[in-house]
Enzyme design. Structure first.
Site, mmCIF file in Angstrom:
data_model
loop_
_atom_site.group_PDB
_atom_site.id
_atom_site.type_symbol
_atom_site.label_atom_id
_atom_site.label_comp_id
_atom_site.label_asym_id
_atom_site.label_seq_id
_atom_site.Cartn_x
_atom_site.Cartn_y
_atom_site.Cartn_z
ATOM 1 N N GLU C 103 99.888 43.086 -43.335
ATOM 2 C CA GLU C 103 100.992 42.531 -42.580
ATOM 3 C C GLU C 103 101.189 43.355 -41.404
ATOM 4 O OE1 GLU C 103 104.349 42.480 -44.787
ATOM 5 O OE2 GLU C 103 105.220 40.914 -43.732
ATOM 6 N N ILE C 126 95.830 44.953 -51.090
ATOM 7 C CA ILE C 126 95.641 44.922 -52.690
ATOM 8 C C ILE C 126 96.532 44.084 -53.412
ATOM 9 C CG2 ILE C 126 94.366 47.119 -53.004
ATOM 10 C CD1 ILE C 126 96.787 47.681 -54.197
ATOM 11 N N ASP C 127 97.611 43.680 -52.590
ATOM 12 C CA ASP C 127 98.840 42.742 -53.084
ATOM 13 C C ASP C 127 98.336 41.209 -53.229
ATOM 14 O OD1 ASP C 127 100.043 44.982 -53.641
ATOM 15 O OD2 ASP C 127 101.700 44.780 -52.158
ATOM 16 N N GLY C 170 102.877 45.868 -56.218
ATOM 17 C CA GLY C 170 103.376 44.297 -55.909
ATOM 18 C C GLY C 170 104.894 44.428 -55.252
ATOM 19 N N ARG C 171 105.056 44.654 -54.301
ATOM 20 C CA ARG C 171 106.358 45.054 -53.703
ATOM 21 C C ARG C 171 107.184 43.599 -53.737
ATOM 22 N NH1 ARG C 171 107.613 50.091 -52.295
ATOM 23 N NH2 ARG C 171 105.691 51.160 -51.770
ATOM 24 N N ILE C 273 95.755 54.923 -58.432
ATOM 25 C CA ILE C 273 94.516 54.402 -59.162
ATOM 26 C C ILE C 273 94.089 52.957 -58.954
ATOM 27 C CG2 ILE C 273 94.620 56.474 -60.528
ATOM 28 C CD1 ILE C 273 94.875 54.308 -62.853
#
Lengths: 342, 342, 342, 342
Positions: C103, C126-127, C170-171, C273
């Protein structure tokens, strides 16, 4: 002959492999019957049993956990614990017990053996800190999981110029940290047997960055700072970056490194993933051989013994030998790999 | 002091870990210089060298293969081979050699040591058939790869009522087959040390189907039928190179099982995936410790020795001890796990 | 034509695969030259460059991290940031930029494109929360790592009657939690898009124990309690068992479950990881195809675009489409798998 | 409502995940009963049933194979096949069928649907060659296994200057070869859709050695030489069963490369390990969602449909769409990655 089997203590990959080997050889070669005692010593204490035969052991070899369940119940801490166990064994017609477990479970086995219970022990600890045996099953699995994690963290450390602190299991002994640190190419390994100086850790972190490589610090959960090298951030406080950095030794070391060196540091706490899931080939082989030897010991009436790996042989040693003293990392063993560290 | 390093023979996970440990301790602790000899004994024979220092060893710990390359060149089979090696070592100013390899490579090392070359050996074979050491590095990786393959094949065997024959490495010794067969829960393990009767194999296949479980047969590439139990299907012709390429033992056993039992049978030949790629934690640890001990042997002038794992210690044994006789699976070791087989 | 390449933001498996594809096709097919900008936007801002050609890209496909390094530098937050970038691009003779990032990195790319810089973007997170593309690379690797961890924890939960809380990345979006929760057979999945009621979580934990199965709760790091369902243990305090249970949402949920249900609960925080190490085959394939398409976009002068996976095709969409709005888990997508949860 | 479930054709990771999802949602949401038909179409044909409920589906999500068993029985090739199926469905009180399988199994489903049987299909093929869906489950697992094998072989190829030929599954379509070839960094990918010229393959092998890199050739089992580019070494004879067992395409290509280039070449045939064992997270997620959608289709009476992945949505398409024509690798898709090959 009727044999009881139980598993005690924390989870450990290979427990099912032991059970399967004990039962299969017991039935096929020795013609024994089996009783499964559920949830460690709680099983014979409270009469919690389950059917245990070749059928129950199908397909369990590659599976983590234990079909018998486990607990940390200690009959010696309970009223009439020993009597209740003896009564239940008698009631169930059980002539001998195979107890699979760590320091605590085998400690109980040792005392019960002294009190005349026919028991043989199979050593179990992912920490590898039981004496009398070269290795215990579960340890190789834990070390491989930790090593894979370190492998993964290397690229992040390099690409993002970060310090990564990996906390692995090992309350009293640094075996998992030492082996995975060597195998994973760590920059530092901190273990309970060798109290560390946090300032020295930070110096090495800075040196490593100076030579353009990002440091990975592997730390046993039981590692402690040495006198005069204490950490100064109080557990629970916010660090210089406003993060609440808490809890275990890994988090605390990461917080101190950030504060003292200015480098970004992150902790990864591997926790329970080290003790679950499918065992490595080595652990399945070792656990299976322990099981085969244990039921042979029962068949020979060789009670009060613990199975032990010596080189490539499975020996039997007195139970007391395995539980008398923890097997710690020696100074020489720690020194051996220092050329990679720091 | 200037030390040459070479790797010979087939690929084996852990070679780079040995090289890294030798170089790192050699430079940091003993203050040595290094010369990398490329492609096994061909390197010192033809003067093929490469720079070898801490820098060249960065990041190689988890990587399969060998940064030095390898070959099967044997200087004793070439004109003036030994003289040319001695001349090149002298020209390169090399005082001592660390030779990492299997039976052949260490066999050369043994004879060179007798001829006055300062050499120490590090045993390498995924087959685990070198004497004098409990295990060699690479073996644990091969066993894990074979075990994972067997794990995968179980569900296919069960769901599709098929016989699966898994051919693993092991020309002379059945260690990989035995360990992966135990760890993978195979129904049968056929190894070179114990010639098999194909009719007996087929009887066991039928028995296993009768008890509703599909059989998995693990077979060493060097397994052979016993006299009187020969296979009758003709194997493949030789190809233009004289290799009997077509139809290894796995394929042949699968074909015989199909013909004799009527059950569908398939062979899976694991081949080279057993000897490449990243080493397990155990192999990295063992290879690293072999390397550390080897360079210490050089530093102490303790030549003519081979590194050996004994329990958890790294010892040095005379080179001849490792290469004199193959370490085979004994009758007892084969018998130990029979309760799971057949 | 001369093309600059940079990678920004957090680590993500597949970055090197993108770089390799961009360079290889750029050189071989389009005849371009390349400049590697180091450490994200800091590279063109401060003129940090490295050589970048086919040679530098050898062997990097399976490796995590990024050979270009990364940072979170934002030129729009710095004095004359944009001018300095334009000056450096001009000085380096760079005609176009390939910016690989999430983003923030692509947000900068979007604004630079508006200001006339020739830039194409490759989405990385990765999210998986970037809009305009079905998936981003790195996500599949993260989900597999989380799923393997959940697989390992199942046996411990069952054998030891414990609640295991697995905190995954995952924020803002719950994609990793949702996919790994489905794939791992979790009992509950808590995500940022769906604030949870801690009391409801505890009820489900008790229900699950009642049906004799131990619960595994997967929780995104950004999950939050709903109004009226707040957690009551204050971060930093000791819990009922005397443990200092702190920090992230995973630890806090475990503490609340222990206190409210009396069941033992442990948190495992997977952390970094999930974002390091070798990419899965899917991520390598996706990253490679993004790279191939990105350099084709440059060759066609199709700037201001972001690569996007649509079904099995790689499309180009306006950069603004990817960065305008986060892609969140919809109510329908969350509801779809509820039959396995609770 | 009572629903039958069956699985047909070869093994494929994810079958159990589909079954579990169908049953769980069927019972919990729609209130259905289930009958498990064993061994594909043989089940309803011969009345082979098993109990199938939530209990039977516990713990099967991560497991390969199928709890229902499988076969390749085709009722349309048997006398009164269709009548017997209709009779058995009626006798078992089954209102609708969920058929999980590949081209053959779904082909039968398509024809039965035309004959009035209430059936919905779930596409299954590790080869990924069913039309109408972006991907099928099992494919991602197969590609990952092939990619890991290629990763392992790289170091051997480099260190030992060998050509390695990896034969992967794919009789008619080259998807596994293409995806694993891209993900594994292969030097060449030979697929059924693009007949190869063996002389051209050998030229590329020599070129690659000239640039000092050892080639890895990935080949689908169904790849064929083009007219004018035939291989000249005779392949193995047929065995007693009429199978050409000896010398698949991988072995034959390796032999030709050795003969024509003089370089050592070895073939690795991955075989059944590609279709067994635990599914990847992607395959578990896809299989689960197919299962959920399939039982919803039954609930809505939307028969004659096949589940399909379109982007990230699960759609339903007419069964005929999936089975009418194989989905092959297009010229464009093959050309896309050529920059890495040759």
């Amino acid at each position: 002959m009727r044999v009881g089997v139980l598993t005690g203590g924390g989870d450990c990959p290979g427990l099912n492999a032991v059970i399967r080997a004990v039962v299969r050889k017991g039935v096929k070669v020795h013609g024994f019957d089996f009783v499964g005692y559920r949830e460690g010593w709680k099983g014979p204490l409270e009469g919690l049993t389950m059917e245990l035969g070749i059928e129950q052991c199908r397909g369990i070899l590659p599976r983590g956990g234990t079909i018998l369940g486990s607990s940390r119940t200690n009959p010696f801490k309970l009223d009439n614990g020993v009597e209740r166990i003896k009564d239940n064994l008698a009631k169930d017609g059980v002539d001998a017990l195979v107890a699979i477990g760590g320091e605590d479970t085998l400690g109980v086995a040792t005392r019960l053996a002294d009190l005349g219970v026919n028991v043989v022990g199979v050593p179990k600890t992912i920490d590898n800190d039981l004496s009398g045996t070269d290795f215990t099953f579960g340890f190789d699995t834990a070390v491989n999981i930790a090593t894979e994690a370190i492998d993964r963290l290397h690229t992040t450390a390099e690409s993002h110029h970060r310090v990564l602190v990996v906390e692995v299991m090992g309350r009293h002994a640094g075996w998992i940290a030492l082996h995975s640190g060597i195998a994973g190419g760590a920059s530092m390994v901190l273990i309970p047997e060798q109290p560390f100086d946090i300032e020295d850790v930070c110096t090495k972190v800075k040196d490593r960055f100076r030579s353009k490589y990002a440091p990975i610090v592997v730390v046993s959960e039981g590692a402690v700072p040495m006198e005069g090298g204490e950490m100064t951030l109080v557990s629970g406080e916010k660090d210089a970056f406003g993060h609440v950095r808490l809890g275990g030794i890994g988090d605390r070391i990461a917080a101190e490194i950030e504060q003292r060196t200015g480098a970004e540091a992150r902790a990864v706490v591997l926790g329970h993933i080290q003790r679950g899931g499918t065992p490595t080939a080595f652990d399945r082989w070792l656990a299976t051989r322990f099981g085969l030897q244990a039921i042979d010991a029962v068949a020979e009436g060789d009670y009060g013994k613990m199975m032990a790996l010596r080189g490539t042989r499975i020996d039997r040693v007195p139970l007391i030998e395995g539980t008398g003293e923890l097997k710690l990392v020696s100074d020489e063993e720690y020194a051996e790999a220092q050329v990679f560290f720091g």
